[in-house]
Write an enzyme that holds these catalytic residues in place. Structure first.
Site, PDB file in Angstrom:
ATOM      1  N   CYS A 141       0.837  -1.210   0.000  1.00  9.99           N
ATOM      2  CA  CYS A 141       0.000   0.000   0.000  1.00  9.99           C
ATOM      3  C   CYS A 141       0.871   1.259   0.000  1.00  9.99           C
ATOM      4  CB  CYS A 141      -0.922  -0.007   1.209  1.00  9.99           C
ATOM      5  SG  CYS A 141      -0.101  -0.411   2.771  1.00  9.99           S
ATOM      6  N   HIS A 220      -2.507   5.755   6.230  1.00 12.98           N
ATOM      7  CA  HIS A 220      -1.134   6.249   6.380  1.00 12.98           C
ATOM      8  C   HIS A 220      -1.100   7.690   5.848  1.00 12.98           C
ATOM      9  CE1 HIS A 220       0.078   2.001   6.600  1.00 12.98           C
ATOM     10  NE2 HIS A 220      -0.230   1.797   5.341  1.00 12.98           N
TER      11      HIS A 220
HETATM   12  P1  NAD Z   1      -5.206 -10.453   6.691  1.00 14.22           P
HETATM   13  O1  NAD Z   1      -4.571 -11.050   7.890  1.00 14.22           O
HETATM   14  O2  NAD Z   1      -6.284  -9.457   6.852  1.00 14.22           O
HETATM   15  O3  NAD Z   1      -5.796 -11.642   5.788  1.00 14.22           O
HETATM   16  C1  NAD Z   1      -5.082 -12.784   5.506  1.00 14.22           C
HETATM   17  C2  NAD Z   1      -6.040 -13.945   5.293  1.00 14.22           C
HETATM   18  O4  NAD Z   1      -5.293 -15.128   4.985  1.00 14.22           O
HETATM   19  C3  NAD Z   1      -6.879 -14.268   6.547  1.00 14.22           C
HETATM   20  O5  NAD Z   1      -8.200 -14.534   6.130  1.00 14.22           O
HETATM   21  C4  NAD Z   1      -6.212 -15.524   7.099  1.00 14.22           C
HETATM   22  O6  NAD Z   1      -7.136 -16.354   7.771  1.00 14.22           O
HETATM   23  C5  NAD Z   1      -5.747 -16.196   5.827  1.00 14.22           C
HETATM   24  N1  NAD Z   1      -4.635 -17.128   6.028  1.00 14.22           N
HETATM   25  C6  NAD Z   1      -3.739 -17.157   7.046  1.00 14.22           C
HETATM   26  N2  NAD Z   1      -2.866 -18.167   6.857  1.00 14.22           N
HETATM   27  C7  NAD Z   1      -3.231 -18.793   5.711  1.00 14.22           C
HETATM   28  C8  NAD Z   1      -2.740 -19.902   5.009  1.00 14.22           C
HETATM   29  N3  NAD Z   1      -1.653 -20.582   5.426  1.00 14.22           N
HETATM   30  N4  NAD Z   1      -3.368 -20.276   3.867  1.00 14.22           N
HETATM   31  C9  NAD Z   1      -4.430 -19.582   3.392  1.00 14.22           C
HETATM   32  N5  NAD Z   1      -4.954 -18.510   4.040  1.00 14.22           N
HETATM   33  C10 NAD Z   1      -4.351 -18.130   5.176  1.00 14.22           C
HETATM   34  O7  NAD Z   1      -4.023  -9.898   5.810  1.00 14.22           O
HETATM   35  P2  NAD Z   1      -4.120  -8.705   4.767  1.00 14.22           P
HETATM   36  O8  NAD Z   1      -3.993  -7.434   5.496  1.00 14.22           O
HETATM   37  O9  NAD Z   1      -5.265  -8.910   3.855  1.00 14.22           O
HETATM   38  O10 NAD Z   1      -2.731  -8.891   3.995  1.00 14.22           O
HETATM   39  C11 NAD Z   1      -2.610  -9.797   2.926  1.00 14.22           C
HETATM   40  C12 NAD Z   1      -1.397  -9.413   2.101  1.00 14.22           C
HETATM   41  O11 NAD Z   1      -1.625  -8.121   1.559  1.00 14.22           O
HETATM   42  C13 NAD Z   1      -0.080  -9.317   2.868  1.00 14.22           C
HETATM   43  O12 NAD Z   1       0.970  -9.643   1.997  1.00 14.22           O
HETATM   44  C14 NAD Z   1      -0.005  -7.849   3.225  1.00 14.22           C
HETATM   45  O13 NAD Z   1       1.321  -7.422   3.450  1.00 14.22           O
HETATM   46  C15 NAD Z   1      -0.574  -7.237   1.971  1.00 14.22           C
HETATM   47  N6  NAD Z   1      -1.142  -5.899   2.133  1.00 14.22           N
HETATM   48  C16 NAD Z   1      -1.866  -5.593   3.238  1.00 14.22           C
HETATM   49  C17 NAD Z   1      -2.377  -4.307   3.377  1.00 14.22           C
HETATM   50  C18 NAD Z   1      -3.131  -3.883   4.604  1.00 14.22           C
HETATM   51  O14 NAD Z   1      -3.033  -2.742   4.981  1.00 14.22           O
HETATM   52  N7  NAD Z   1      -3.910  -4.731   5.227  1.00 14.22           N
HETATM   53  C19 NAD Z   1      -2.181  -3.376   2.376  1.00 14.22           C
HETATM   54  C20 NAD Z   1      -1.499  -3.733   1.216  1.00 14.22           C
HETATM   55  C21 NAD Z   1      -0.975  -5.018   1.118  1.00 14.22           C
END
Ligand code: NAD
Length: 338
Positions: A141, A220
């Site tokens: 992000c 942010h």
């Molecule tokens: P999150 O924790 O909200 O969601 C992750 C999901 O994956 C959850 O539903 C969890 O239950 C599931 N999960 C956990 N372990 C797993 C496994 N082994 N197999 C399959 N599913 C599994 O995370 P998020 O914030 O959505 O982040 C996801 C990705 O996106 C990360 O790489 C993060 O760095 C990136 N990201 C996050 C944001 C943010 O601000 N939230 C912004 C941009 C990018």
């Protein structure tokens, strides 16, 4: 033309938004999402009509909860042309080999390293680099935010050096585990990783970053100071920003003084989940002095990367050759001004 079939592994903050955005497009469809536990999010996904796939080890738990899964992860690979991996940071890397073995394309998120794919993605700066590839990565992000404004400014005025301070949200609004809940936490590993991450897309850009985690969940905020090749006027810079895709100018003078009002604005706009996909720049906080440019921008961490994932699917699945056309299509379907 048949629609590209998209599977989403990990249905959390990013995964559920990617699902909604893909469902809004006319050239792709969601064939399934994955959940590891039969919790409220899995229930809502099922109620929305999404097929929920689970790891082998979770099949029984879902059946016991009266929420039978549509199949296992391997079954989903068989249904999908492309997986959008939205598992937590560093978990996606564990799936790379499975996706490779299954012969399915995959997009990873910014929590994974650039080295996992060797290609990172931004809709405006390098759409064509992911053309037809098996693996790519949509940058984080914050990195997306920096590139959205710095790339068009660099193209027009040439940035000699940029310095960005990131005031980062401590946790997402739906997360009760993150923190700090009352404090400011500087990243002491300097300069922070965001500069090199920008360079995974703009290798020529001389950019360095510092970051502070703050007790907020909304957005942010970045402060940007950029030294340009020549003297520019504030008006020239605003003209470039106004023409840049997915950049929204707001005015402090109109009452948008903080990230709180920006989130209120996105709710007023009727956006899905109250999301603000654009990078928001305070127009009356942009200032050019000689060849130095200063501005503030706000990044809605939960949603700015979502349209980028849609465009990345189009590039990897060769749905649309022209980056601008893909951005236009995605924006139209998601209610983002073109
Ligand atoms: P999150 O924790 O909200 O969601 C992750 C999901 O994956 C959850 O539903 C969890 O239950 C599931 N999960 C956990 N372990 C797993 C496994 N082994 N197999 C399959 N599913 C599994 O995370 P998020 O914030 O959505 O982040 C996801 C990705 O996106 C990360 O790489 C993060 O760095 C990136 N990201 C996050 C944001 C943010 O601000 N939230 C912004 C941009 C990018």
């Amino acid at each position: 033309m048949s629609k590209v079939k998209v599977g989403i592994n990990g249905y959390g903050t990013i995964g559920k938004r990617v699902a909604t955005a893909v469902c809004a497009q006319d050239d792709m469809e969601v064939v399934g999402v994955t959940k590891t536990r039969p919790n409220y999010e899995a229930k809502v996904a099922m109620d929305k009509g999404l097929d929920v796939y689970v790891p082998d080890s979770s099949v029984k738990a879902f059946a016991d909860a009266g929420m039978p899964a549509a199949g296992t992860l391997r079954d989903l690979y068989g249904e999908a042309d492309i997986i959008v991996d939205c598992t937590p940071g560093n978990v996606g890397a564990q799936y790379r080999e499975e996706y490779a073995d299954a012969g399915v394309k995959a997009i990873f998120q910014g929590g994974e390293d650039h080295s996992l794919t060797g290609i990172s993605f931004n809709s405006t700066a390098n759409y064509r680099e992911s053309w037809g590839v098996q693996f790519s990565r949509v940058v984080s992000c914050n990195t997306t935010g920096i590139i959205r404004t710095l790339y068009p400014i660099d193209r027009r005025f040439r940035v000699q050096k940029a310095f960005v301070t990131l005031v980062r949200r401590a946790a997402d609004p739906g997360d009760s585990k993150g923190g700090p809940i009352n404090g400011l936490e500087p990243s002491v590993d300097l300069p922070t990783h965001h500069g090199p991450d920008v360079q995974s897309i703009m290798p020529w850009m001389d950019v360095s970053t510092m970051a502070i985690k703050a007790s907020t969940t909304l957005m942010h905020v970045h402060t940007v100071a950029a030294q340009l090749e020549r003297e520019v006027s504030t008006e020239d810079v605003l003209e470039v920003m106004k023409a840049s895709p997915r950049v929204r100018l707001v005015r402090n003078g109109s009452g948008i003084k903080s990230t709180a009002e920006i989130m209120e604005l996105s709710r007023d706009l009727g956006r899905s989940r109250g999301d603000m996909y654009e990078i928001v720049v305070w127009e009356d906080g942009v200032r050019a002095v000689g060849n130095m440019l200063y501005y503030y921008q706000a990044v809605h961490q939960e949603s700015d990367v979502i349209p980028e994932n849609v465009d990345c699917i189009r590039s990897m699945c060769k749905l649309e050759e022209d980056a601008r056309e893909s951005v236009r299509k995605t924006n139209k379907a998601m209610g983002i001004p073109n």
